[in-house]
Design a protein around this motif. Structure first.
Motif, short mmCIF file in Angstrom:
data_model
loop_
_atom_site.label_atom_id
_atom_site.label_comp_id
_atom_site.label_asym_id
_atom_site.label_seq_id
_atom_site.Cartn_x
_atom_site.Cartn_y
_atom_site.Cartn_z
N ASP A 95 -4.03 0.97 -2.73
CA ASP A 95 -3.70 -0.46 -2.76
C ASP A 95 -3.15 -0.80 -4.14
O ASP A 95 -3.89 -0.77 -5.14
CB ASP A 95 -4.96 -1.29 -2.46
CG ASP A 95 -4.64 -2.78 -2.27
OD1 ASP A 95 -3.76 -3.28 -2.98
OD2 ASP A 95 -5.29 -3.41 -1.43
N GLU A 115 0.83 -1.21 0.00
CA GLU A 115 0.00 0.00 0.00
C GLU A 115 0.86 1.26 0.00
O GLU A 115 1.96 1.27 0.57
CB GLU A 115 -0.94 0.01 1.22
CG GLU A 115 -1.95 -1.11 1.21
CD GLU A 115 -2.81 -1.12 2.46
OE1 GLU A 115 -4.03 -1.38 2.34
OE2 GLU A 115 -2.28 -0.87 3.56
N GLU A 166 -2.24 -3.57 -5.39
CA GLU A 166 -2.71 -4.83 -5.97
C GLU A 166 -4.09 -4.70 -6.58
O GLU A 166 -4.38 -5.30 -7.62
CB GLU A 166 -2.70 -5.92 -4.89
CG GLU A 166 -1.28 -6.31 -4.44
CD GLU A 166 -1.29 -7.48 -3.47
OE1 GLU A 166 -2.29 -7.65 -2.75
OE2 GLU A 166 -0.28 -8.21 -3.44
N SER A 167 -4.97 -3.91 -5.94
CA SER A 167 -6.33 -3.76 -6.47
C SER A 167 -6.51 -2.47 -7.27
O SER A 167 -7.57 -2.26 -7.86
CB SER A 167 -7.34 -3.79 -5.32
OG SER A 167 -7.13 -2.69 -4.43
N ASP A 168 -5.47 -1.60 -7.28
CA ASP A 168 -5.54 -0.31 -7.98
C ASP A 168 -6.73 0.52 -7.46
O ASP A 168 -7.48 1.12 -8.24
CB ASP A 168 -5.66 -0.53 -9.49
CG ASP A 168 -5.47 0.76 -10.29
OD1 ASP A 168 -4.76 1.66 -9.80
OD2 ASP A 168 -6.05 0.86 -11.39
N CYS A 169 -6.89 0.54 -6.12
CA CYS A 169 -8.01 1.26 -5.50
C CYS A 169 -7.50 2.16 -4.38
O CYS A 169 -6.47 1.90 -3.76
CB CYS A 169 -9.04 0.29 -4.93
SG CYS A 169 -9.93 -0.65 -6.18
#
Length: 514
Positions: free
Chosen positions: A417, A402, A419-422
Motif C-alpha cells: 500500500d 497498491e 499510501e500507508s507504506d505497509c
C-alpha cells in the motif's frame, strides 16, 4: 535580488489593480518568498491567470498539472472552456481525451447540457469518442436539444451531419426518422433523408470503440497478440520486425499512447517507438536518442531498462551490472532527455527490478528494497521493503494505490500500500496439483481487476505446456482460473504488461481473431 523582488511586487500590485483577488496576490507573494504554493480547485484558474501575466512558469505549470489531475465530470466542462479561452493546449487535450473516453456517462450530465452548439459539434465530430454504437451519439444530441428545446432545435440540421448515420442499422435510422424532434423540424428530416438515400461518405467507425487489452509478442515471428482473457478476445497482428527493433520495455501513458523502448543491435542506440492506433503500425516517436544523454560506461552493461510515464512526462530508468541506477526524463519542448537524481541502495546485489508509475510518484522495486521518486522535487526516498525476505520478486504491477508482486512459482503474492507504506500477503496459486510454472509469471490489470499470466508444465511431461490466466477475487481473497484459450505459441512480454484501450475497428483485415 532586491530589485527583482521590487519588480515582482510592482507587477503583483498591478495584477491586483486589474481585478484579481487579494488572496491570489497573497498566495503568489508567499510563493516568491517561501517557494511553497497551495493550489485548490476554487482558485487554480485565478492563480494560472496571474502566473501567466507575471510569467511565473513554475506556478503556471503547477496549475496546469493540478487541473489535469483533477479532471472529472463536475470539473471537465469548466476546465475545457478555460483551456479554450486561454489557449492552454496541454489541458485542452486532456479535457478532450477525458470527454472522449467518458462520453457515454458524461452525456447524461448537466455539464454536457451546458455546452454551446459549437462545443457540442466539435466533440461529437471526434473519431476518438469511446462509444459502442453510434446511437449513443444521437441520443446524447437529443438530450442536449431537449434541455433548451426552443433555442436549440433550429441548430439541429447543422449538428446532424456530425452523426455517422452510415454506422447505424436501417432499423436505427427508421426509428430516428420517426423521432418527434425530427418530425418537428423539416430541415432535420431532409438532412437525414439525404444521408439515407445518398449514403454517408464517412463510413469510418469511431476510433473510440475500444476493448482494453494487453500485448504479448511471439518469439518466432513479428506477431503481437492483443488479449483480453476476461472477455475471451485474442487478436493476432503481424508487423515487420524492422518496425519494432530490439524492444526492451513497453508503457501505456495516461492518454493511451503506447510506447516501446528499443535498442538497435548494431549501434546500441536507444530509441522510442509509438503505436499508431488508426494505422495499426509502429513508428519512431521522433524523440532524440536516449543514448546521447548517457555516459558511455552506463549503456554498455545494462541489466534492466524501464520506460514509465508520470503526469504526461516519460522517464527512462536503467541499471548496470554493478547495481547503479540512473534516470532521465524527456523534455518535449526541447526534445532532450534530462538527467534526474539517482536512488541510493544499501544492497546492490539483485537480479530483478521494476519501475512502476503510481501517480504522482515512481516506485523502484528490487528483491530487498523499495524506493520512491517525487518528480516535483527530483528526490528519492527509501520505503519499507517486503517483510518476506526470501521473496524473490519476478513481476510487479500497480492497481490504484497498491503494488502487487509475486515470485517465479506464484507461491507468495504480496501487496504494498503506497499510501500507508505497509505490506500484506495474498493467496498464491491455488491447487497447482501436478502442474508447475515454467515461465516467468506476469501480473497485469484489465478492467480494474488483477490478473496473472504464465506458462505451466506437468511433472510427468515437462514438454507438455499450457498458457494459464487467473483473475483475483479481492472480496474472497482467491484466484480464479479463466480457462484462457491463447493461441498455442511461445510468447514473451516487454517489461510490464500494461493495459491499453485498443481500437478494434482499426485493426487490419489480415489480423486474425482466435
Amino acid at each position: 535580488m532586491i530589485p527583482y523582488l521590487l519588480n515582482v511586487c510592482a507587477l503583483l500590485l498591478l495584477t491586483v489593480l486589474q481585478g484579481l483577488d487579494a488572496d491570489i496576490f497573497g498566495e503568489l507573494l508567499s510563493y516568491i518568498y517561501s517557494g511553497t504554493l497551495h493550489v485548490s480547485l476554487d482558485k487554480v484558474q485565478h492563480l494560472y491567470q496571474a502566473a501567466d501575466l507575471l510569467q511565473l512558469d513554475y506556478v503556471r505549470d503547477t496549475c496546469i498539472s493540478y487541473m489535469a489531475m483533477n479532471l472529472e465530470r463536475s470539473t471537465c466542462v469548466d476546465m475545457y472552456k478555460f483551456a479554450d479561452v486561454f489557449s492552454v493546449d496541454i489541458l485542452l487535450r486532456r479535457c478532450v481525451e477525458w470527454i472522449d473516453i467518458n462520453f457515454t456517462e458524461f452525456s447524461f450530465s448537466e455539464e454536457f447540457c451546458s455546452l454551446s452548439v459549437n462545443q457540442l459539434t466539435e466533440i461529437i465530430s471526434h473519431d476518438e469518442l469511446d462509444v459502442k454504437e453510434e446511437t449513443t451519439v444521437w441520443e446524447a444530441v437529443v438530450r442536449w436539444v431537449q434541455h433548451s428545446k426552443e433555442d436549440r432545435l433550429p441548430h439541429l440540421p447543422s449538428i446532424l451531419p456530425h452523426i455517422r448515420f452510415g454506422q447505424l442499422t436501417s432499423d436505427d435510422t427508421a426509428a430516428i426518422l420517426e423521432h418527434s424532434l425530427i418530425r418537428e423540424d423539416p430541415g432535420s428530416f431532409e438532412v437525414i433523408k439525404n444521408f439515407v438515400e445518398k449514403g454517408n461518405n464517412d463510413l469510418k467507425p469511431r476510433l473510440g470503440r475500444t476493448t482494453e487489452m494487453v500485448l504479448l509478442s511471439d518469439f518466432n515471428s513479428g506477431d503481437l497478440l492483443f488479449m483480453n482473457p476476461l472477455e475471451g478476445k485474442y487478436i493476432t497482428c503481424s508487423y515487420n520486425r524492422k518496425d519494432r527493433p530490439g524492444a526492451m520495455d513497453l508503457t501505456v501513458t495516461s492518454d493511451n499512447n503506447i510506447y516501446i523502448l528499443t535498442r538497435d543491435r548494431e549501434s546500441n542506440d536507444r530509441s522510442v517507438f509509438k503505436y499508431n492506433h488508426a494505422e495499426n503500425v509502429w513508428k519512431n516517436a521522433g524523440m532524440s536518442s536516449i543514448s546521447k544523454s548517457l555516459r558511455p560506461e552506463h549503456h554498455l552493461n545494462c541489466l534492466n531498462e524501464h520506460l514509465v510515464e508520470v503526469d504526461q512526462t516519460l522517464y527512462y530508468l536503467a541499471e548496470n551490472t554493478e547495481g547503479v541506477v540512473w534516470m532521465r526524463k524527456y523534455n518535449r519542448h526541447t526534445d532532450q532527455w534530462q538527467e534526474c537524481s539517482q536512488p541510493q541502495f544499501d544492497n546492490i546485489t539483485y537480479n530483478y527490478s521494476a519501475a512502476l508509475p503510481c501517480s504522482p510518484h515512481i516506485y523502484f522495486l528490487t528483491t530487498s528494497e523499495v524506493h520512491r521518486y517525487d518528480p516535483r522535487q527530483d528526490r528519492w526516498c527509501k520505503q519499507s521493503p517486503s517483510p518476506e525476505l526470501n521473496l524473490e520478486i519476478e513481476t510487479a504491477v500497480v492497481m490504484g494505490t497498491e503494488i502487487f508482486c509475486t515470485d517465479f512459482d506464484f507461491s507468495q503474492t504480496m501487496v504494498y500500500d503506497t499510501e500507508s507504506d505497509c505490506w500484506q500477503e495474498l493467496q498464491g496459486w491455488p491447487n497447482p496439483g501436478n502442474r508447475k510454472t515454467s515461465s516467468i509469471p506476469s501480473l497485469f490489470v484489465l478492467n480494474n481487476q488483477l490478473h496473472i499470466w504464465f506458462i505451466c508444465c506437468y511433472d510427468h511431461n515437462e514438454d507438455e505446456e499450457e498458457h494459464v490466466v487467473y483473475v483475483y477475487d479481492k472480496s474472497a481473497d482467491v484466484w480464479r482460473d479463466l480457462n484462457a484459450t491463447l493461441p498455442n505459441k511461445e510468447y514473451f512480454r516487454y517489461g510490464r504488461l500494461c493495459p491499453a484501450r485498443i481500437y478494434l475497428p482499426y485493426l487490419k483485415v489480415q489480423d486474425k481473431e482466435i
